[in-house]
Scaffold this motif. Structure first.
Motif, PDB file in Angstrom:
ATOM      1  N   UNK A 170       0.856  -1.188   0.000  1.00  0.00           N
ATOM      2  CA  UNK A 170       0.000   0.000   0.000  1.00  0.00           C
ATOM      3  C   UNK A 170       0.884   1.227   0.000  1.00  0.00           C
ATOM      4  N   UNK A 171       0.475   2.240  -0.736  1.00  0.00           N
ATOM      5  CA  UNK A 171       1.265   3.467  -0.854  1.00  0.00           C
ATOM      6  C   UNK A 171       0.359   4.678  -0.669  1.00  0.00           C
ATOM      7  N   UNK A 172       0.787   5.599   0.178  1.00  0.00           N
ATOM      8  CA  UNK A 172       0.119   6.873   0.398  1.00  0.00           C
ATOM      9  C   UNK A 172       0.810   7.934  -0.440  1.00  0.00           C
ATOM     10  N   UNK A 173       0.040   8.716  -1.158  1.00  0.00           N
ATOM     11  CA  UNK A 173       0.567   9.858  -1.903  1.00  0.00           C
ATOM     12  C   UNK A 173      -0.098  11.114  -1.346  1.00  0.00           C
ATOM     13  N   UNK A 174       0.710  12.079  -0.953  1.00  0.00           N
ATOM     14  CA  UNK A 174       0.191  13.329  -0.401  1.00  0.00           C
ATOM     15  C   UNK A 174       0.573  14.473  -1.336  1.00  0.00           C
ATOM     16  N   UNK A 175      -0.425  15.227  -1.789  1.00  0.00           N
ATOM     17  CA  UNK A 175      -0.160  16.326  -2.721  1.00  0.00           C
ATOM     18  C   UNK A 175      -0.981  17.548  -2.341  1.00  0.00           C
ATOM     19  N   UNK A 176      -0.643  18.692  -2.942  1.00  0.00           N
ATOM     20  CA  UNK A 176      -1.297  19.958  -2.590  1.00  0.00           C
ATOM     21  C   UNK A 176      -2.788  19.940  -2.864  1.00  0.00           C
ATOM     22  N   UNK A 177      -3.165  19.604  -4.074  1.00  0.00           N
ATOM     23  CA  UNK A 177      -4.562  19.751  -4.476  1.00  0.00           C
ATOM     24  C   UNK A 177      -5.422  18.540  -4.128  1.00  0.00           C
ATOM     25  N   UNK A 178      -4.901  17.342  -4.353  1.00  0.00           N
ATOM     26  CA  UNK A 178      -5.729  16.153  -4.144  1.00  0.00           C
ATOM     27  C   UNK A 178      -5.683  15.634  -2.718  1.00  0.00           C
ATOM     28  N   UNK A 179      -4.763  16.151  -1.906  1.00  0.00           N
ATOM     29  CA  UNK A 179      -4.668  15.686  -0.531  1.00  0.00           C
ATOM     30  C   UNK A 179      -4.029  14.323  -0.444  1.00  0.00           C
ATOM     31  N   UNK A 180      -4.644  13.429   0.334  1.00  0.00           N
ATOM     32  CA  UNK A 180      -4.081  12.099   0.546  1.00  0.00           C
ATOM     33  C   UNK A 180      -4.798  11.059  -0.315  1.00  0.00           C
ATOM     34  N   UNK A 181      -4.005  10.297  -1.054  1.00  0.00           N
ATOM     35  CA  UNK A 181      -4.510   9.200  -1.869  1.00  0.00           C
ATOM     36  C   UNK A 181      -3.824   7.920  -1.415  1.00  0.00           C
ATOM     37  N   UNK A 182      -4.557   6.825  -1.387  1.00  0.00           N
ATOM     38  CA  UNK A 182      -3.956   5.546  -1.006  1.00  0.00           C
ATOM     39  C   UNK A 182      -4.193   4.513  -2.095  1.00  0.00           C
ATOM     40  N   UNK A 183      -3.127   3.807  -2.454  1.00  0.00           N
ATOM     41  CA  UNK A 183      -3.171   2.750  -3.454  1.00  0.00           C
ATOM     42  C   UNK A 183      -2.831   1.430  -2.759  1.00  0.00           C
ATOM     43  N   UNK A 184      -3.677   0.427  -2.919  1.00  0.00           N
ATOM     44  CA  UNK A 184      -3.547  -0.804  -2.139  1.00  0.00           C
ATOM     45  C   UNK A 184      -3.796  -2.021  -3.019  1.00  0.00           C
ATOM     46  N   UNK A 185      -3.049  -3.095  -2.775  1.00  0.00           N
ATOM     47  CA  UNK A 185      -3.291  -4.322  -3.514  1.00  0.00           C
ATOM     48  C   UNK A 185      -2.112  -5.258  -3.458  1.00  0.00           C
ATOM     49  N   UNK A 186      -2.176  -6.373  -4.186  1.00  0.00           N
ATOM     50  CA  UNK A 186      -1.053  -7.322  -4.232  1.00  0.00           C
ATOM     51  C   UNK A 186       0.124  -6.704  -4.976  1.00  0.00           C
ATOM     52  N   UNK A 187       1.273  -6.710  -4.343  1.00  0.00           N
ATOM     53  CA  UNK A 187       2.419  -6.010  -4.923  1.00  0.00           C
ATOM     54  C   UNK A 187       3.406  -6.891  -5.641  1.00  0.00           C
ATOM     55  N   UNK A 188       3.154  -8.183  -5.681  1.00  0.00           N
ATOM     56  CA  UNK A 188       4.093  -9.090  -6.340  1.00  0.00           C
ATOM     57  C   UNK A 188       3.345 -10.339  -6.780  1.00  0.00           C
ATOM     58  N   UNK A 189       4.077 -11.267  -7.415  1.00  0.00           N
ATOM     59  CA  UNK A 189       3.461 -12.497  -7.900  1.00  0.00           C
ATOM     60  C   UNK A 189       3.271 -12.459  -9.398  1.00  0.00           C
ATOM     61  N   UNK A 190       3.151 -13.647  -9.987  1.00  0.00           N
ATOM     62  CA  UNK A 190       3.060 -13.737 -11.440  1.00  0.00           C
ATOM     63  C   UNK A 190       1.877 -13.012 -12.024  1.00  0.00           C
ATOM     64  N   UNK A 191       0.683 -13.292 -11.540  1.00  0.00           N
ATOM     65  CA  UNK A 191      -0.519 -12.699 -12.126  1.00  0.00           C
ATOM     66  C   UNK A 191      -0.610 -11.191 -11.896  1.00  0.00           C
ATOM     67  N   UNK A 192      -0.410 -10.689 -10.656  1.00  0.00           N
ATOM     68  CA  UNK A 192      -0.484  -9.240 -10.464  1.00  0.00           C
ATOM     69  C   UNK A 192       0.541  -8.474 -11.301  1.00  0.00           C
ATOM     70  N   UNK A 193       1.779  -8.985 -11.335  1.00  0.00           N
ATOM     71  CA  UNK A 193       2.808  -8.292 -12.107  1.00  0.00           C
ATOM     72  C   UNK A 193       2.510  -8.352 -13.597  1.00  0.00           C
ATOM     73  N   UNK A 194       2.042  -9.502 -14.059  1.00  0.00           N
ATOM     74  CA  UNK A 194       1.669  -9.636 -15.473  1.00  0.00           C
ATOM     75  C   UNK A 194       0.539  -8.683 -15.831  1.00  0.00           C
ATOM     76  N   UNK A 195      -0.389  -8.468 -14.909  1.00  0.00           N
ATOM     77  CA  UNK A 195      -1.476  -7.515 -15.148  1.00  0.00           C
ATOM     78  C   UNK A 195      -0.926  -6.134 -15.469  1.00  0.00           C
ATOM     79  N   UNK A 196       0.069  -5.695 -14.675  1.00  0.00           N
ATOM     80  CA  UNK A 196       0.668  -4.385 -14.924  1.00  0.00           C
ATOM     81  C   UNK A 196       1.424  -4.361 -16.249  1.00  0.00           C
ATOM     82  N   UNK A 197       2.125  -5.441 -16.560  1.00  0.00           N
ATOM     83  CA  UNK A 197       2.847  -5.536 -17.837  1.00  0.00           C
ATOM     84  C   UNK A 197       1.877  -5.425 -19.008  1.00  0.00           C
ATOM     85  N   UNK A 198       0.763  -6.160 -18.938  1.00  0.00           N
ATOM     86  CA  UNK A 198      -0.202  -6.129 -20.035  1.00  0.00           C
ATOM     87  C   UNK A 198      -0.886  -4.767 -20.145  1.00  0.00           C
ATOM     88  N   UNK A 199      -1.100  -4.091 -19.023  1.00  0.00           N
ATOM     89  CA  UNK A 199      -1.644  -2.742 -19.085  1.00  0.00           C
ATOM     90  C   UNK A 199      -0.725  -1.812 -19.849  1.00  0.00           C
TER      91      UNK A 199
END
Length: 430
Positions: A287-316
């Motif tokens: 999970x990663x928190x991003x803090x910025x001036x206009x949008x404030x706090x955003x959080x990104x969460x999910x499986x960060x490794x493994x064949x299928x999750x990584x392949x999903x990002x590659x195919x995107x």
């Protein structure tokens, strides 16, 4: 209108991730074609062990000559999932030279030589995409590079390594020691036979360099990232964290200085309050928190490794690059216009939790407090427990620079009444 001539894709590497990329390309061929606007053809697969059975892949596509594959001249996209510095670096630049764009999951290479690879891509008018290099299936690079392009990002704080999060979560939830938790992670396949890259923070540091560079429009290399592993974290540290209403995570922290004139990037274990969303990230998740001036706090969460999750990002990335290819354009390249200096760790300001083994006699606390005061480090709370002439002293500070804290600890070690510095841990996320 669907273009009938297919986009030719070469795959460098066919391990856990590469084989999953090939499988999805085959099973989702019609969907990929519809989304891109042209069919996608797997034109070749470079591997080290050609005799291994690879289900669903035509053996005629297999080659051990990766260089000849990327030099073919008729490839549209090269997908690099072999990892490491060489031969990946040479293969990627050769692909650009021979007309192909590149999708990579190679965090180590991008953290070390990202600027040179971006320059090579720009020189040849090709794309370099690498969403899979940072957090598996979690979209981070594209939101930072595109969705937040009009905003000012001030901080990126997160858990970017699933192996270490599994180990620390197991230590926290069961009271297991480090080695016991590591053994379980290895048995379940979360940790490699040699877990050094994960547990010593090298993997997270490479990801931090990539994220900091994109977030702050500044070139940040792996050598710029302060790195500490989590092998010294103990059950006693978790007990102390619980008394403070905290838990312990290995964090990647990239932040802009308060005056905006510099940036820092660091990876280390830290205590975070149980009320912080990152504290509830369990198991091998990221999970990663991003803090910025206009949008404030955003959080990104999910499986960060493994064949299928990584392949999903590659195919995107493959879909995005394929669309660019058909449109005769390229996507965003490197943005390093800000060119902010990367400050050393000594200038980082945060809170600290220090555990000391001391003599159990009058005046010790006063001596310790004097050392903190002499180095300009303000004490927030102190907790002392003693028995049979020995005592533990836990000090939690207000915000101070890392350099000031380092000087304090060095001076404390010279006191006759201090038997040892048992633990030093930063306190983040407040």
């Amino acid at each position: 209108m669907m273009r009938t001539r297919p986009l030719k894709v070469a795959l460098l590497g066919c391990g856990v991730v590469g084989s999953e990329v090939a499988r999805i390309m085959t099973t989702h061929a019609d969907d990929l074609a519809a989304r891109i606007g042209a069919p996608v053809e797997l034109a070749g697969v470079a591997v080290r062990r050609p005799d291994k059975v690879r289900e669903g892949i035509d053996p005629a596509l297999i080659t051990t000559d990766a260089t000849a594959l990327v030099k073919r001249g008729d490839l549209d996209i090269v997908v690099e999932v072999i990892g490491g510095i060489e031969p990946a670096r040479t293969l990627i630049t050769t692909a650009f030279e021979h007309g192909a764009s590149v999708v990579s999951a190679n965090k180590a290479l991008l953290a070390q030589d990202g600027a040179a690879l971006h320059a090579a891509a720009e020189e040849h008018g090709k794309d370099l995409y690498y969403e899979a290099a940072v957090a598996g299936a979690i979209p981070l690079i594209r939101p930072l590079r595109e969705s937040l392009a009009g905003d000012k990002v001030n901080r990126v704080l997160g858990i970017v390594n699933g192996t270490t999060n599994f180990i620390l979560d197991k230590m926290d939830s069961t009271g297991a020691g480090y080695q016991e938790a590591l053994d379980e992670a290895t048995a379940l396949g979360y940790a490699e036979a040699d877990p050094t890259a994960d547990v010593e923070g090298f993997d997270a540091a490479a990801k931090a360099a990539i994220l900091a560079g994109i977030a702050f429009h500044t070139r940040v290399r792996l050598d710029d990232v302060h790195r500490e592993g989590m092998t010294e974290v103990t059950a006693a540290d978790f007990a102390s964290a619980r008394e403070m209403g905290c838990t312990i995570k290995l964090l990647a922290i990239c932040e802009r200085a308060e005056d905006g004139a510099s940036v820092t990037a660091r990876v280390h274990p830290a205590m975070i309050p149980l009320s912080h969303p990152l504290a509830s990230v369990r198991g091998a998740y990221n999970a990663v928190f991003v803090e910025s001036d206009a949008s404030g706090r955003l959080m990104f969460y999910g499986p960060g490794a493994g064949g299928s999750p990584t392949a999903s990002a590659v195919l995107g990335d493959l879909v995005a690059v394929g669309r660019n290819r058909l449109g005769g354009t390229t996507g965003p390249g490197e943005s390093a216009y800000a060119a902010l200096p990367v400050s050393p760790m000594g200038e980082v300001v945060t809170r600290y939790h220090i555990s000391l083994d001391v003599a159990d006699k009058p005046g010790v606390l006063a001596q310790v407090a004097t050392v903190f005061a002499e180095h300009g480090v303000s004490i927030d709370t102190v907790r002392q427990q003693g028995k049979d002439g020995e005592a533990s002293l836990v000090v939690v500070t207000h915000r101070a620079s890392d350099a000031a804290l380092g000087g304090t600890v060095e001076a404390l070690r010279k006191l006759d009444t201090v038997r040892g510095v048992a633990s030093i841990m930063r306190v983040e996320g407040e």
